[in-house]
Design an enzyme around this catalytic site. Structure first.
Site, PDB file in Angstrom:
ATOM      1  N   THR A   1       0.778  -1.495  -0.118  1.00 32.27           N
ATOM      2  CA  THR A   1      -0.091  -0.081  -0.030  1.00 32.27           C
ATOM      3  C   THR A   1       0.894   1.360  -0.122  1.00 32.27           C
ATOM      4  O   THR A   1       2.025   1.218   0.523  1.00 32.27           O
ATOM      5  CB  THR A   1      -0.952  -0.037   1.249  1.00 32.27           C
ATOM      6  OG1 THR A   1      -1.463   1.278   1.451  1.00 32.27           O
ATOM      7  CG2 THR A   1      -0.149  -0.316   2.522  1.00 32.27           C
ATOM      8  N   ASP A   2       0.098   2.450  -0.501  1.00 31.52           N
ATOM      9  CA  ASP A   2       1.012   3.646  -0.401  1.00 31.52           C
ATOM     10  C   ASP A   2       1.050   4.245   1.112  1.00 31.52           C
ATOM     11  O   ASP A   2       1.722   5.343   1.298  1.00 31.52           O
ATOM     12  CB  ASP A   2       0.205   4.794  -1.361  1.00 31.52           C
ATOM     13  CG  ASP A   2      -1.156   4.990  -0.947  1.00 31.52           C
ATOM     14  OD1 ASP A   2      -1.632   4.408   0.029  1.00 31.52           O
ATOM     15  OD2 ASP A   2      -1.727   5.797  -1.462  1.00 31.52           O
ATOM     16  N   GLU A   3       0.269   3.372   2.024  1.00 34.99           N
ATOM     17  CA  GLU A   3       0.349   4.121   3.104  1.00 34.99           C
ATOM     18  C   GLU A   3       1.470   3.969   3.998  1.00 34.99           C
ATOM     19  O   GLU A   3       1.625   4.509   5.037  1.00 34.99           O
ATOM     20  CB  GLU A   3      -0.966   3.457   4.035  1.00 34.99           C
ATOM     21  CG  GLU A   3      -2.381   3.600   3.211  1.00 34.99           C
ATOM     22  CD  GLU A   3      -3.470   3.220   4.278  1.00 34.99           C
ATOM     23  OE1 GLU A   3      -3.427   3.230   5.482  1.00 34.99           O
ATOM     24  OE2 GLU A   3      -4.623   2.774   3.736  1.00 34.99           O
TER      25      GLU A   3
ATOM     26  N   LYS B   1       2.702  -3.345   7.011  1.00 32.22           N
ATOM     27  CA  LYS B   1       2.897  -3.686   5.581  1.00 32.22           C
ATOM     28  C   LYS B   1       4.342  -3.071   5.424  1.00 32.22           C
ATOM     29  O   LYS B   1       4.769  -3.669   4.546  1.00 32.22           O
ATOM     30  CB  LYS B   1       1.719  -2.519   4.754  1.00 32.22           C
ATOM     31  CG  LYS B   1       0.380  -3.217   4.861  1.00 32.22           C
ATOM     32  CD  LYS B   1       0.267  -4.541   4.306  1.00 32.22           C
ATOM     33  CE  LYS B   1       0.290  -4.677   2.992  1.00 32.22           C
ATOM     34  NZ  LYS B   1       0.200  -6.124   2.442  1.00 32.22           N
TER      35      LYS B   1
ATOM     36  N   TYR C   1      -1.695  -0.887  10.993  1.00 35.04           N
ATOM     37  CA  TYR C   1      -1.753  -1.207   9.614  1.00 35.04           C
ATOM     38  C   TYR C   1      -0.457  -1.208   8.935  1.00 35.04           C
ATOM     39  O   TYR C   1       0.088  -1.984   8.111  1.00 35.04           O
ATOM     40  CB  TYR C   1      -2.945  -0.748   9.039  1.00 35.04           C
ATOM     41  CG  TYR C   1      -3.232  -1.333   7.493  1.00 35.04           C
ATOM     42  CD1 TYR C   1      -3.194  -2.672   6.796  1.00 35.04           C
ATOM     43  CD2 TYR C   1      -3.125  -0.035   6.436  1.00 35.04           C
ATOM     44  CE1 TYR C   1      -3.026  -2.884   5.509  1.00 35.04           C
ATOM     45  CE2 TYR C   1      -3.168  -0.652   5.144  1.00 35.04           C
ATOM     46  CZ  TYR C   1      -3.177  -1.821   4.756  1.00 35.04           C
ATOM     47  OH  TYR C   1      -3.008  -2.219   3.446  1.00 35.04           O
TER      48      TYR C   1
HETATM   49  P1  NAD Z   1      -9.353  -7.854   2.121  1.00 36.30           P
HETATM   50  O1  NAD Z   1      -9.360  -7.465   3.687  1.00 36.30           O
HETATM   51  O2  NAD Z   1     -10.485  -7.560   1.597  1.00 36.30           O
HETATM   52  O3  NAD Z   1      -8.938  -9.480   1.931  1.00 36.30           O
HETATM   53  C1  NAD Z   1      -8.032  -9.850   2.596  1.00 36.30           C
HETATM   54  C2  NAD Z   1      -7.977 -11.269   2.413  1.00 36.30           C
HETATM   55  O4  NAD Z   1      -6.895 -12.194   3.104  1.00 36.30           O
HETATM   56  C3  NAD Z   1      -9.223 -12.085   2.748  1.00 36.30           C
HETATM   57  O5  NAD Z   1      -9.906 -12.844   2.194  1.00 36.30           O
HETATM   58  C4  NAD Z   1      -8.598 -12.987   4.230  1.00 36.30           C
HETATM   59  O6  NAD Z   1      -9.358 -14.000   4.593  1.00 36.30           O
HETATM   60  C5  NAD Z   1      -7.215 -13.231   3.861  1.00 36.30           C
HETATM   61  N1  NAD Z   1      -6.458 -13.323   4.706  1.00 36.30           N
HETATM   62  C6  NAD Z   1      -6.069 -12.778   5.854  1.00 36.30           C
HETATM   63  N2  NAD Z   1      -5.218 -13.057   6.585  1.00 36.30           N
HETATM   64  C7  NAD Z   1      -4.872 -14.373   6.203  1.00 36.30           C
HETATM   65  C8  NAD Z   1      -3.840 -15.352   6.469  1.00 36.30           C
HETATM   66  N3  NAD Z   1      -3.125 -15.055   7.435  1.00 36.30           N
HETATM   67  N4  NAD Z   1      -3.833 -16.612   5.551  1.00 36.30           N
HETATM   68  C9  NAD Z   1      -4.532 -16.601   4.384  1.00 36.30           C
HETATM   69  N5  NAD Z   1      -5.398 -15.666   4.173  1.00 36.30           N
HETATM   70  C10 NAD Z   1      -5.537 -14.520   4.975  1.00 36.30           C
HETATM   71  O7  NAD Z   1      -8.026  -6.984   1.882  1.00 36.30           O
HETATM   72  P2  NAD Z   1      -8.136  -6.362   0.244  1.00 36.30           P
HETATM   73  O8  NAD Z   1      -8.428  -4.791   0.445  1.00 36.30           O
HETATM   74  O9  NAD Z   1      -8.339  -7.029  -0.783  1.00 36.30           O
HETATM   75  O10 NAD Z   1      -6.241  -6.008   0.170  1.00 36.30           O
HETATM   76  C11 NAD Z   1      -5.390  -7.083  -0.234  1.00 36.30           C
HETATM   77  C12 NAD Z   1      -3.964  -6.941  -0.376  1.00 36.30           C
HETATM   78  O11 NAD Z   1      -3.720  -5.698  -1.082  1.00 36.30           O
HETATM   79  C13 NAD Z   1      -3.501  -6.571   1.079  1.00 36.30           C
HETATM   80  O12 NAD Z   1      -2.279  -6.931   1.491  1.00 36.30           O
HETATM   81  C14 NAD Z   1      -3.716  -4.823   1.314  1.00 36.30           C
HETATM   82  O13 NAD Z   1      -2.530  -4.248   2.106  1.00 36.30           O
HETATM   83  C15 NAD Z   1      -3.038  -4.564  -0.252  1.00 36.30           C
HETATM   84  N6  NAD Z   1      -3.596  -3.297  -0.422  1.00 36.30           N
HETATM   85  C16 NAD Z   1      -5.057  -3.023  -0.604  1.00 36.30           C
HETATM   86  C17 NAD Z   1      -5.547  -1.652  -0.941  1.00 36.30           C
HETATM   87  C18 NAD Z   1      -6.975  -1.384  -0.683  1.00 36.30           C
HETATM   88  O14 NAD Z   1      -7.220  -0.091  -0.966  1.00 36.30           O
HETATM   89  N7  NAD Z   1      -7.907  -2.188  -0.469  1.00 36.30           N
HETATM   90  C19 NAD Z   1      -4.550  -0.811  -1.423  1.00 36.30           C
HETATM   91  C20 NAD Z   1      -3.211  -1.111  -1.507  1.00 36.30           C
HETATM   92  C21 NAD Z   1      -2.943  -2.411  -1.018  1.00 36.30           C
END
Ligand code: NAD
Length: 358
Positions: free
Chosen positions: A135-137, A164, A160
């Site tokens: 993430t950009d955070e 990350k 969080y």
């Molecule tokens: P989300 O919370 O919707 O989904 C996370 C998924 O990971 C879920 O299905 C959960 O069951 C699974 N999970 C969590 N812990 C686990 C573990 N220990 N083992 C196996 N599975 C596990 O998240 P998202 O918004 O889809 O984000 C996905 C990734 O992208 C994350 O790593 C997040 O940091 C990154 N990201 C998200 C955003 C955003 O805006 N949503 C932006 C940049 C990066």
């Protein structure tokens, strides 16, 4: 090793669900490892239109023998790592979970992947990729000017973001120390279908249509660079195909909006598509609430590197993406109810209880 076979972790979450679909459409064979936390759901958007093979395994990235077994059966040529705890407000209430899943979990996954990668024939070791989705955070908070770029120093400010950031460093350390071919991507705020209704946009839509207040933290002037999830998934697939090992790619939507602007857009689309019974605007449900502790003021991404090197750019403009998102949630209320089902009631998270942060 299947040249076109990838393992996606967290493929049942918001971005993961969209990415599994996009990768299958692109002809990849996909393995999906997901623990199915409150945020994950084994949904069938994983399209019957796709003929590419798809294998789901419920499991925790912290479980090294399970991950190794899955890798050895699937024989992927890449791992795209998304599994994580992702809600900043929950990280304020329970930071331990973020340390466990995001830091220790990423490390356990790296151990399993390293063991798998080491026993591959040389050519396959060379072609292998570990793409860490971040993430950009991790870069902290910007003032009114400037943008994050790949060289921006890390300055995470929420549990969080810190978890990350830590996982990003560990992934890069595995690249430098053990030679694992890693790539890190840092993306701005995603929105679109299948996002858990705790996050700003789906929370606002779902509270609005239930006749509840629409909470806006602080003065509503916190700015995020919004990207439609489909554009992020295309970026990840481009990085997988063409990204250079050891590199970092920033991904952004080139669409800065304050939280207040986002909520106003949602309200006016709802007024049109799902008017209130009394015909008064949804905007009257907007309520300013206590700010998030340590709330970052502004994020903005300079995505020039991925645009120039890989030829990617965001395609979906905010006005179009937000309309599609509102339409999706209006038509998927059963999905929303099933996702909430006793686990979460659209209430406020991440504020001190009785003046104390737990
Ligand atoms: P989300 O919370 O919707 O989904 C996370 C998924 O990971 C879920 O299905 C959960 O069951 C699974 N999970 C969590 N812990 C686990 C573990 N220990 N083992 C196996 N599975 C596990 O998240 P998202 O918004 O889809 O984000 C996905 C990734 O992208 C994350 O790593 C997040 O940091 C990154 N990201 C998200 C955003 C955003 O805006 N949503 C932006 C940049 C990066």
């Amino acid at each position: 090793m299947g040249e076109n076979t990838i393992l996606i972790t967290g493929g049942c979450g918001f971005i993961g669900t969209n990415l599994v679909e996009a990768a299958l459409q692109d002809g990849y064979t996909v393995g999906n490892l997901d623990k199915l936390t409150y945020a994950g759901r084994l949904d069938p958007p994983h399209s019957p239109r796709c003929f590419s093979p798809y294998v789901f395994r419920q499991g925790d990235i912290c479980d090294i023998p399970l991950v190794k077994g899955f890798l050895e059966n699937l024989k992927p040529s890449a791992v795209v790592h998304l599994a994580a705890e992702t809600h900043v407000d929950r990280s304020i209430d329970a930071p331990e979970k973020f340390v466990q899943n995001n830091i220790l979990g990423t490390h356990a996954l790296l151990r399993a992947v390293l063991q798998y990668w080491r026993q591959l024939p040389e050519e396959e070791r060379y072609a292998f990729r570990f793409l860490h989705v971040s993430t950009d955070e991790v870069f902290g908070s910007l003032g009114p000017e400037g943008f994050f770029q790949e060289s921006t120093p890390y300055a995470p400010r929420s549990p969080y973001a810190a978890s990350k950031a830590s996982s990003d460093h560990m992934v890069r350390a595995y690249g430098h120390t053990y030679g694992l071919p890693v790539i890190v991507s840092n993306c701005s705020n995603n929105y679109g279908p299948f996002q858990y209704p705790e996050k700003l946009i789906p929370l606002a839509i779902n509270r609005a249509i239930r006749g509840q207040t629409i909470p806006v933290y602080g003065d509503g002037q916190n700015i995020r660079d919004w990207i439609y999830v489909e554009d992020h998934c295309r970026a990840l697939l481009s990085i997988l195909r063409k990204g250079r090992t050891g590199e970092t790619y920033l991904v952004g939507g080139n669409s800065e909006k304050s939280n207040l602007e986002v909520i106003r857009s949602i309200c006016s689309i709802l007024d049109e598509l799902h008017p209130r019974a009394d015909r008064r605007g949804y905007i009257q449900q907007l309520t300013f609430v206590q700010d998030r502790p340590g709330h970052d003021r502004r994020y903005a991404v300079n995505a020039t590197k991925i645009m120039l090197e890989l030829g990617w750019k965001p395609r979906v403009r905010f006005n179009e993406g937000i309309r599609r998102t509102v339409e999706w949630y209006l038509s998927q209320q059963r999905w929303v109810e099933e996702m909430l089902s006793g686990k979460y009631g659209l209430e406020r998270l991440g504020i001190p209880k009785n003046g104390v942060i737990p």
